[in-house]
Write an enzyme that holds these catalytic residues in place. Structure first.
Site, PDB file in Angstrom:
ATOM      1  N   HIS A   1      69.324  34.753  14.001  1.00 37.63           N
ATOM      2  CA  HIS A   1      69.513  33.610  13.107  1.00 37.63           C
ATOM      3  C   HIS A   1      70.997  33.503  12.759  1.00 37.63           C
ATOM      4  O   HIS A   1      71.717  34.495  12.793  1.00 37.63           O
ATOM      5  CB  HIS A   1      68.646  33.764  11.849  1.00 37.63           C
ATOM      6  CG  HIS A   1      67.203  33.415  12.106  1.00 37.63           C
ATOM      7  ND1 HIS A   1      66.584  32.320  11.558  1.00 37.63           N
ATOM      8  CD2 HIS A   1      66.274  34.015  12.893  1.00 37.63           C
ATOM      9  CE1 HIS A   1      65.322  32.265  11.981  1.00 37.63           C
ATOM     10  NE2 HIS A   1      65.110  33.283  12.796  1.00 37.63           N
TER      11      HIS A   1
ATOM     12  N   HIS B   1      66.628  37.750  19.277  1.00 32.59           N
ATOM     13  CA  HIS B   1      66.296  36.570  18.461  1.00 32.59           C
ATOM     14  C   HIS B   1      67.190  36.633  17.220  1.00 32.59           C
ATOM     15  O   HIS B   1      66.976  37.457  16.336  1.00 32.59           O
ATOM     16  CB  HIS B   1      64.804  36.658  18.108  1.00 32.59           C
ATOM     17  CG  HIS B   1      64.279  35.603  17.184  1.00 32.59           C
ATOM     18  ND1 HIS B   1      63.326  34.686  17.572  1.00 32.59           N
ATOM     19  CD2 HIS B   1      64.527  35.329  15.875  1.00 32.59           C
ATOM     20  CE1 HIS B   1      63.015  33.899  16.552  1.00 32.59           C
ATOM     21  NE2 HIS B   1      63.732  34.273  15.505  1.00 32.59           N
TER      22      HIS B   1
ATOM     23  N   ARG C   1      58.277  26.072  17.092  1.00 36.68           N
ATOM     24  CA  ARG C   1      57.551  26.983  16.197  1.00 36.68           C
ATOM     25  C   ARG C   1      58.463  27.453  15.059  1.00 36.68           C
ATOM     26  O   ARG C   1      58.338  27.001  13.929  1.00 36.68           O
ATOM     27  CB  ARG C   1      56.991  28.183  17.010  1.00 36.68           C
ATOM     28  CG  ARG C   1      55.913  28.964  16.276  1.00 36.68           C
ATOM     29  CD  ARG C   1      56.435  29.950  15.243  1.00 36.68           C
ATOM     30  NE  ARG C   1      57.344  30.942  15.807  1.00 36.68           N
ATOM     31  CZ  ARG C   1      58.034  31.791  15.049  1.00 36.68           C
ATOM     32  NH1 ARG C   1      57.914  31.766  13.735  1.00 36.68           N
ATOM     33  NH2 ARG C   1      58.868  32.650  15.603  1.00 36.68           N
ATOM     34  N   ASP C   2      59.415  28.317  15.348  1.00 38.89           N
ATOM     35  CA  ASP C   2      60.261  28.876  14.284  1.00 38.89           C
ATOM     36  C   ASP C   2      61.034  27.771  13.574  1.00 38.89           C
ATOM     37  O   ASP C   2      61.284  27.852  12.369  1.00 38.89           O
ATOM     38  CB  ASP C   2      61.238  29.897  14.890  1.00 38.89           C
ATOM     39  CG  ASP C   2      61.666  30.974  13.915  1.00 38.89           C
ATOM     40  OD1 ASP C   2      61.114  31.021  12.796  1.00 38.89           O
ATOM     41  OD2 ASP C   2      62.558  31.779  14.256  1.00 38.89           O
TER      42      ASP C   2
ATOM     43  N   ASN D   1      67.939  29.149  13.024  1.00 37.04           N
ATOM     44  CA  ASN D   1      68.110  29.983  14.207  1.00 37.04           C
ATOM     45  C   ASN D   1      69.432  29.621  14.876  1.00 37.04           C
ATOM     46  O   ASN D   1      69.979  28.555  14.646  1.00 37.04           O
ATOM     47  CB  ASN D   1      67.016  29.669  15.236  1.00 37.04           C
ATOM     48  CG  ASN D   1      65.682  30.242  14.862  1.00 37.04           C
ATOM     49  OD1 ASN D   1      65.068  29.815  13.902  1.00 37.04           O
ATOM     50  ND2 ASN D   1      65.226  31.211  15.612  1.00 37.04           N
TER      51      ASN D   1
ATOM     52  N   CYS E   1      62.208  31.570   8.347  1.00 38.05           N
ATOM     53  CA  CYS E   1      60.849  32.020   8.063  1.00 38.05           C
ATOM     54  C   CYS E   1      60.529  31.697   6.613  1.00 38.05           C
ATOM     55  O   CYS E   1      61.278  32.063   5.712  1.00 38.05           O
ATOM     56  CB  CYS E   1      60.741  33.530   8.301  1.00 38.05           C
ATOM     57  SG  CYS E   1      59.155  34.181   7.762  1.00 38.05           S
TER      58      CYS E   1
HETATM   59  N1  COA Z   1      44.531  30.563  12.152  1.00 38.11           N
HETATM   60  C1  COA Z   1      43.894  29.687  11.356  1.00 38.11           C
HETATM   61  N2  COA Z   1      43.254  30.031  10.226  1.00 38.11           N
HETATM   62  C2  COA Z   1      43.226  31.330   9.902  1.00 38.11           C
HETATM   63  C3  COA Z   1      43.845  32.299  10.688  1.00 38.11           C
HETATM   64  C4  COA Z   1      44.518  31.872  11.851  1.00 38.11           C
HETATM   65  N3  COA Z   1      45.168  32.734  12.652  1.00 38.11           N
HETATM   66  N4  COA Z   1      43.656  33.503  10.131  1.00 38.11           N
HETATM   67  C5  COA Z   1      42.929  33.301   9.021  1.00 38.11           C
HETATM   68  N5  COA Z   1      42.676  32.002   8.877  1.00 38.11           N
HETATM   69  C6  COA Z   1      41.947  31.347   7.780  1.00 38.11           C
HETATM   70  C7  COA Z   1      40.621  32.008   7.474  1.00 38.11           C
HETATM   71  O1  COA Z   1      39.610  31.469   8.275  1.00 38.11           O
HETATM   72  C8  COA Z   1      40.438  31.685   6.018  1.00 38.11           C
HETATM   73  O2  COA Z   1      40.060  30.329   5.900  1.00 38.11           O
HETATM   74  P1  COA Z   1      39.160  29.829   4.653  1.00 38.11           P
HETATM   75  O3  COA Z   1      39.955  30.060   3.409  1.00 38.11           O
HETATM   76  O4  COA Z   1      38.953  28.381   4.949  1.00 38.11           O
HETATM   77  O5  COA Z   1      37.917  30.660   4.729  1.00 38.11           O
HETATM   78  C9  COA Z   1      41.866  31.767   5.464  1.00 38.11           C
HETATM   79  O6  COA Z   1      42.716  31.508   6.590  1.00 38.11           O
HETATM   80  C10 COA Z   1      42.177  33.115   4.861  1.00 38.11           C
HETATM   81  O7  COA Z   1      41.855  34.125   5.800  1.00 38.11           O
HETATM   82  P2  COA Z   1      42.274  35.660   5.620  1.00 38.11           P
HETATM   83  O8  COA Z   1      41.830  36.395   6.811  1.00 38.11           O
HETATM   84  O9  COA Z   1      41.817  36.136   4.255  1.00 38.11           O
HETATM   85  O10 COA Z   1      43.826  35.566   5.689  1.00 38.11           O
HETATM   86  P3  COA Z   1      44.938  35.797   4.564  1.00 38.11           P
HETATM   87  O11 COA Z   1      44.785  34.838   3.453  1.00 38.11           O
HETATM   88  O12 COA Z   1      45.014  37.245   4.261  1.00 38.11           O
HETATM   89  O13 COA Z   1      46.223  35.354   5.405  1.00 38.11           O
HETATM   90  C11 COA Z   1      47.205  35.171   7.600  1.00 38.11           C
HETATM   91  C12 COA Z   1      46.609  36.073   6.562  1.00 38.11           C
HETATM   92  C13 COA Z   1      47.787  36.043   8.673  1.00 38.11           C
HETATM   93  C14 COA Z   1      46.146  34.257   8.159  1.00 38.11           C
HETATM   94  C15 COA Z   1      48.285  34.275   6.926  1.00 38.11           C
HETATM   95  O14 COA Z   1      49.090  35.060   6.107  1.00 38.11           O
HETATM   96  C16 COA Z   1      49.151  33.576   7.952  1.00 38.11           C
HETATM   97  O15 COA Z   1      48.718  32.680   8.647  1.00 38.11           O
HETATM   98  N6  COA Z   1      50.436  33.969   8.060  1.00 38.11           N
HETATM   99  C17 COA Z   1      51.325  33.412   9.046  1.00 38.11           C
HETATM  100  C18 COA Z   1      52.712  33.564   8.561  1.00 38.11           C
HETATM  101  C19 COA Z   1      53.697  32.958   9.514  1.00 38.11           C
HETATM  102  O16 COA Z   1      53.409  32.113  10.324  1.00 38.11           O
HETATM  103  N7  COA Z   1      54.944  33.390   9.373  1.00 38.11           N
HETATM  104  C20 COA Z   1      56.013  32.889  10.162  1.00 38.11           C
HETATM  105  C21 COA Z   1      56.002  33.405  11.537  1.00 38.11           C
HETATM  106  S1  COA Z   1      56.445  35.093  11.655  1.00 38.11           S
HETATM  107 ZN    ZN Z   2      63.134  33.580  13.591  1.00 42.64          ZN
END
Ligand code: COA
Ligand code: ZN
Length: 300
Positions: free
Chosen positions: A205, A203, A12-13, A245, A236
């Site tokens: 890095h 955790h 994942r990370d 990491n 990240c």
């Molecule tokens: N898994 C899959 N798709 C997701 C989702 C999830 N957990 N959460 C939201 N979506 C989809 C929505 O269905 C929407 O899809 P569409 O454009 O096809 O309609 C789109 O993503 C936007 O949804 P929204 O609720 O408006 O989210 P956002 O644009 O505000 O983004 C997150 C918020 C949390 C979904 C996004 O920022 C994210 O995935 N961040 C993860 C960051 C990460 O992994 N960081 C490293 C680890 S710490």
């Molecule tokens: Zn990390």
């Protein structure tokens, strides 16, 4: 021998931030090779927006291919949608992502700190009802790339909040590798005295080559569970400055050498490092690789 749990977050990370897109099949191959080396705690994927993090797409396919009895596999989930998808995919353990500062939550998951707290609490409550083990990251726990130093009392307060909400563990994350051992000693002493060592994991890095020193310091404070990433992959995408990491092989070398029981066979782990390099198609490996390779050659 005293046990230390090594939780490999490479799938994942590690892979989320690599320039190479690795297929779900190959992500499963990597996880299986970690299992073969004796790793029994693995963060297998995240259920996040594929637009935000394309490398984690199809996490459900990864989970579908895992033997859930083989290890403690967890899934990172940023919101309720992610939680529902992880549950549907068969995850038995989820990790929510709470960052310690306003800006980091905005940049990472597009939510304010308050919104993130309430979403994380809601996921934890739902997981408990569903019989899924909830954990909570506490990211940028020492320094935030956007807001600078984070006060210890903030980390203690947020940890208390998540533990009271029902999280079984708080993963204290030095997301950008900015911590030094003196800070780790101070922070982890405080957290262990407030909550007890078994509820906290570390955790780190390795951005500034201090991850092992920081781990040792947390170990001295009583912590017995650490994240690390096979071959030192990672970072990240939303935290500028976050580099790899702590490499799992570096951590296991230190722990096994120092007489802790990790259950991990370092020679077999080197095969996972090799596989990681093949999958991401660039040189990988922790700081001890030159020594470990030489040692393996001498054994043959
Ligand atoms: N898994 C899959 N798709 C997701 C989702 C999830 N957990 N959460 C939201 N979506 C989809 C929505 O269905 C929407 O899809 P569409 O454009 O096809 O309609 C789109 O993503 C936007 O949804 P929204 O609720 O408006 O989210 P956002 O644009 O505000 O983004 C997150 C918020 C949390 C979904 C996004 O920022 C994210 O995935 N961040 C993860 C960051 C990460 O992994 N960081 C490293 C680890 S710490
Ligand atoms: Zn990390």
């Amino acid at each position: 021998m005293e046990q230390v749990i090594v939780n490999d977050v490479g799938p994942r990370d590690g892979l989320q931030n690599d320039s190479t897109l690795v297929t779900p099949e190959d992500r499963v191959r990597l996880i299986n090779s970690l299992l073969d080396a004796g790793v029994r705690s693995i963060e297998a994927a995240s259920f996040v927006s594929p637009k935000a993090v394309p490398k984690m797409a199809n996490a459900d396919q990864v989970f579908a291919a895992l033997d859930q009895e083989a290890a403690d596999f967890s899934a990172l989930v940023p919101n309720l949608k992610g939680y529902e998808l992880a549950k549907k995919a068969g995850a038995r353990s989820v990790a929510v992502v709470l960052s310690a500062t306003e800006t980091m939550n905005q940049k990472n998951i597009n939510m304010s700190l308050d919104q993130t707290i309430s979403v994380c609490k809601e996921i934890v409550a739902q997981a408990l009802r569903d019989g899924i083990t909830p954990r909570s990251y506490l990211s940028v726990a020492v320094e935030c790339p956007y807001e600078g130093m984070v006060e210890e009392q903030v980390i203690e307060g947020l940890s208390a909040m998540m533990l009271e909400a029902g999280a079984k563990e708080v993963i204290v994350a030095d997301t950008i590798g900015a911590a030094n051992p003196a800070q780790v000693k101070s922070l982890f002493t405080r957290l262990v005295s407030a909550f007890g060592a078994p509820t906290i994991s570390g955790h780190f890095h390795d951005t500034r080559a201090m991850a092992l020193a920081n781990t040792w310091q947390a170990l001295e404070c009583g912590i017995r569970k650490f994240d690390a990433s096979i071959a030192g992959l990672g970072g990240c995408p939303f935290a500028p400055g976050a580099s790899g990491n702590l490499a799992t092989e570096d951590l296991v070398l230190m722990l096994n050498d120092a007489g802790f029981d990790t259950g991990i066979d370092l020679n077999k782990l080197l095969r996972s490092v090799e596989l990681t390099g093949q999958l991401v198609q660039h040189p990988v490996g922790g700081r001890s690789m030159a020594y470990l390779n030489r040692r393996t050659e001498n054994q043959q």
